[in-house]
Design an enzyme around this catalytic site. Structure first.
Site, PDB file in Angstrom:
ATOM      1  N   ARG A   1     -11.440   1.193   8.044  1.00 34.07           N
ATOM      2  CA  ARG A   1     -10.508   0.093   8.500  1.00 34.07           C
ATOM      3  C   ARG A   1     -11.879  -1.000   9.205  1.00 34.07           C
ATOM      4  O   ARG A   1     -11.347  -2.283   9.344  1.00 34.07           O
ATOM      5  CB  ARG A   1      -9.256  -0.292   9.484  1.00 34.07           C
ATOM      6  CG  ARG A   1      -8.171  -0.181   8.590  1.00 34.07           C
ATOM      7  CD  ARG A   1      -7.020  -0.268   9.453  1.00 34.07           C
ATOM      8  NE  ARG A   1      -6.108  -1.231   9.128  1.00 34.07           N
ATOM      9  CZ  ARG A   1      -4.533  -0.698   9.058  1.00 34.07           C
ATOM     10  NH1 ARG A   1      -4.970   0.695   8.714  1.00 34.07           N
ATOM     11  NH2 ARG A   1      -3.479  -1.533   9.257  1.00 34.07           N
TER      12      ARG A   1
ATOM     13  N   ARG B   1      -3.152  -9.176  13.451  1.00 32.49           N
ATOM     14  CA  ARG B   1      -3.581  -8.148  12.420  1.00 32.49           C
ATOM     15  C   ARG B   1      -4.193  -8.437  10.920  1.00 32.49           C
ATOM     16  O   ARG B   1      -4.977  -7.876  10.611  1.00 32.49           O
ATOM     17  CB  ARG B   1      -2.254  -7.367  11.997  1.00 32.49           C
ATOM     18  CG  ARG B   1      -1.792  -6.085  12.495  1.00 32.49           C
ATOM     19  CD  ARG B   1      -0.789  -5.881  12.556  1.00 32.49           C
ATOM     20  NE  ARG B   1      -0.091  -4.598  11.428  1.00 32.49           N
ATOM     21  CZ  ARG B   1       1.656  -5.063  11.470  1.00 32.49           C
ATOM     22  NH1 ARG B   1       1.831  -5.905  12.422  1.00 32.49           N
ATOM     23  NH2 ARG B   1       1.507  -4.477  10.530  1.00 32.49           N
TER      24      ARG B   1
ATOM     25  N   LYS C   1       0.552  -1.402  -0.263  1.00 32.60           N
ATOM     26  CA  LYS C   1       0.246   0.279   0.066  1.00 32.60           C
ATOM     27  C   LYS C   1       0.982   0.860  -0.121  1.00 32.60           C
ATOM     28  O   LYS C   1       0.332   1.872  -0.690  1.00 32.60           O
ATOM     29  CB  LYS C   1      -0.774   0.286   1.174  1.00 32.60           C
ATOM     30  CG  LYS C   1      -1.839  -0.684   1.367  1.00 32.60           C
ATOM     31  CD  LYS C   1      -2.622  -0.631   2.129  1.00 32.60           C
ATOM     32  CE  LYS C   1      -1.775  -1.315   3.785  1.00 32.60           C
ATOM     33  NZ  LYS C   1      -2.004  -1.045   5.018  1.00 32.60           N
TER      34      LYS C   1
ATOM     35  N   ARG D   1       9.631  -3.112  12.760  1.00 31.08           N
ATOM     36  CA  ARG D   1       8.758  -2.557  13.840  1.00 31.08           C
ATOM     37  C   ARG D   1       8.506  -3.127  14.335  1.00 31.08           C
ATOM     38  O   ARG D   1       8.270  -4.546  14.783  1.00 31.08           O
ATOM     39  CB  ARG D   1       7.357  -1.978  12.593  1.00 31.08           C
ATOM     40  CG  ARG D   1       7.340  -0.671  12.043  1.00 31.08           C
ATOM     41  CD  ARG D   1       6.328  -0.959  10.929  1.00 31.08           C
ATOM     42  NE  ARG D   1       5.025  -1.134  10.799  1.00 31.08           N
ATOM     43  CZ  ARG D   1       3.363  -0.370  10.570  1.00 31.08           C
ATOM     44  NH1 ARG D   1       4.048  -0.283   9.609  1.00 31.08           N
ATOM     45  NH2 ARG D   1       2.825  -1.826  10.720  1.00 31.08           N
TER      46      ARG D   1
ATOM     47  N   ARG E   1      10.516  -6.897   7.088  1.00 35.51           N
ATOM     48  CA  ARG E   1      10.294  -6.154   6.417  1.00 35.51           C
ATOM     49  C   ARG E   1      11.067  -5.351   7.576  1.00 35.51           C
ATOM     50  O   ARG E   1      11.049  -5.611   8.821  1.00 35.51           O
ATOM     51  CB  ARG E   1       9.079  -5.557   7.154  1.00 35.51           C
ATOM     52  CG  ARG E   1       8.314  -3.914   6.382  1.00 35.51           C
ATOM     53  CD  ARG E   1       7.213  -4.225   6.410  1.00 35.51           C
ATOM     54  NE  ARG E   1       6.403  -4.202   7.260  1.00 35.51           N
ATOM     55  CZ  ARG E   1       4.942  -3.583   6.935  1.00 35.51           C
ATOM     56  NH1 ARG E   1       4.416  -2.977   6.061  1.00 35.51           N
ATOM     57  NH2 ARG E   1       4.230  -4.009   8.114  1.00 35.51           N
TER      58      ARG E   1
HETATM   59  P1  AMP Z   1      -0.254   0.599   9.345  1.00 34.95           P
HETATM   60  O1  AMP Z   1       1.090   1.331   9.205  1.00 34.95           O
HETATM   61  O2  AMP Z   1      -1.729   0.731   8.449  1.00 34.95           O
HETATM   62  O3  AMP Z   1      -0.433  -1.046   9.363  1.00 34.95           O
HETATM   63  O4  AMP Z   1      -0.904   1.142  10.452  1.00 34.95           O
HETATM   64  C1  AMP Z   1      -0.176   0.489  11.890  1.00 34.95           C
HETATM   65  C2  AMP Z   1      -1.845   0.572  13.347  1.00 34.95           C
HETATM   66  O5  AMP Z   1      -2.812   1.556  13.504  1.00 34.95           O
HETATM   67  C3  AMP Z   1      -2.620  -0.438  12.596  1.00 34.95           C
HETATM   68  O6  AMP Z   1      -1.876  -1.401  13.372  1.00 34.95           O
HETATM   69  C4  AMP Z   1      -3.539  -0.222  14.017  1.00 34.95           C
HETATM   70  O7  AMP Z   1      -3.308  -0.563  15.452  1.00 34.95           O
HETATM   71  C5  AMP Z   1      -3.529   1.428  14.023  1.00 34.95           C
HETATM   72  N1  AMP Z   1      -4.513   1.855  13.056  1.00 34.95           N
HETATM   73  C6  AMP Z   1      -4.176   2.537  11.564  1.00 34.95           C
HETATM   74  N2  AMP Z   1      -5.075   2.740  10.784  1.00 34.95           N
HETATM   75  C7  AMP Z   1      -6.055   2.606  11.726  1.00 34.95           C
HETATM   76  C8  AMP Z   1      -7.493   2.604  11.232  1.00 34.95           C
HETATM   77  N3  AMP Z   1      -7.678   3.035  10.361  1.00 34.95           N
HETATM   78  N4  AMP Z   1      -8.337   2.208  12.624  1.00 34.95           N
HETATM   79  C9  AMP Z   1      -8.235   1.314  13.609  1.00 34.95           C
HETATM   80  N5  AMP Z   1      -6.156   1.651  13.404  1.00 34.95           N
HETATM   81  C10 AMP Z   1      -5.806   1.934  12.754  1.00 34.95           C
END
Ligand code: AMP
Length: 214
Positions: free
Chosen positions: A89, A167, A14, A156, A123
């Site tokens: 999400r 996740r 993404k 990370r 990663r």
């Molecule tokens: P990502 O980098 O997009 O994988 O986001 C990392 C973390 O941020 C996720 O595992 C969630 O804990 C939180 N997060 C990011 N976007 C959202 C969202 N739209 N709704 C809820 N939690 C989010």
């Protein structure tokens, strides 16, 4: 003006695909995960609220996320449009988004679970400048060191086996129904995320009727 949403499991590309689109089409790239990571790193009040949830691989509460997205989009620095990554999400976030913004398309990057695990565990991130690496396709020249600034490469905090499993469960349970909601408005293009970066980028553009990369 173009407004896109990009959806896909962790490691589906993404971030990479959004950046390529954003750079070429002058779109603002908005990553909700990056905004949260910035808050955690900067020790803000919001950072303290989301840190534990994030490292466990859980989703942050809808109210909080919607507030962050609204605030970000209210900056109106997106004259040519935006591409938003990591949002929505959940069903509620999708309804909120569809009520507040009209969008031009939803890019769905499709990747099987096995490949998600393989990619995410490989990663790495530079602890100093934030540059992304991948031990499968994009290895640093010197092991464990950033090519750009020499900083230490780290995984990370939420890229562990347990957090990935959580996740993925969350993703399949909550995110797949979103595609159905967007799909009703015929917004969704589904793209196979397994090929190399350039192929995926070309397919996205073909599907959305966008000019090919320069
Ligand atoms: P990502 O980098 O997009 O994988 O986001 C990392 C973390 O941020 C996720 O595992 C969630 O804990 C939180 N997060 C990011 N976007 C959202 C969202 N739209 N709704 C809820 N939690 C989010």
């Amino acid at each position: 003006m173009r407004k896109y949403v990009i959806i896909g499991a962790q490691g589906s590309g993404k971030g990479t695909q959004s950046l390529l689109l954003a750079r070429d089409l002058d779109l603002v790239h908005i990553s909700v995960g990056d905004i949260f990571r910035w808050h955690v790193k900067s020790h803000t009040k919001l950072g303290a609220q989301v840190r534990r949830t994030m490292s466990a691989g859980d989703l942050v509460g809808d109210d909080l996320v919607e507030g962050v997205v609204r605030e970000r989009l209210d900056q109106h620095d997106w004259n040519y449009g935006f591409i938003i990554d990591g949002f929505p999400r959940s069903r509620r976030q999708t309804e909120f988004f569809l009520e507040s913004y009209d969008i031009d398309g939803v890019i769905h990057l499709d990747l099987p679970d096995e490949e998600v695990r393989r990619r995410v565990l490989a990663r790495r991130l530079c602890s100093k400048c934030g540059m992304d690496y991948n031990l499968i396709a994009d290895r640093p020249t010197q092991e464990g060191r950033c090519d750009v600034c020499g900083g230490e490469l780290v995984a990370r905090e939420d890229d562990t086996e347990d957090a990935i499993a959580e996740r993925l469960r969350n993703y399949r349970a909550k995110t797949d129904p979103i595609l159905e909601l967007f799909g009703r408005k015929e917004y969704v293009v589904t793209v196979d995320a397994r090929p190399d970066i350039e192929t995926v980028q070309r397919t996205i553009r073909e599907e959305l009727g966008l000019p090919m990369p320069r």
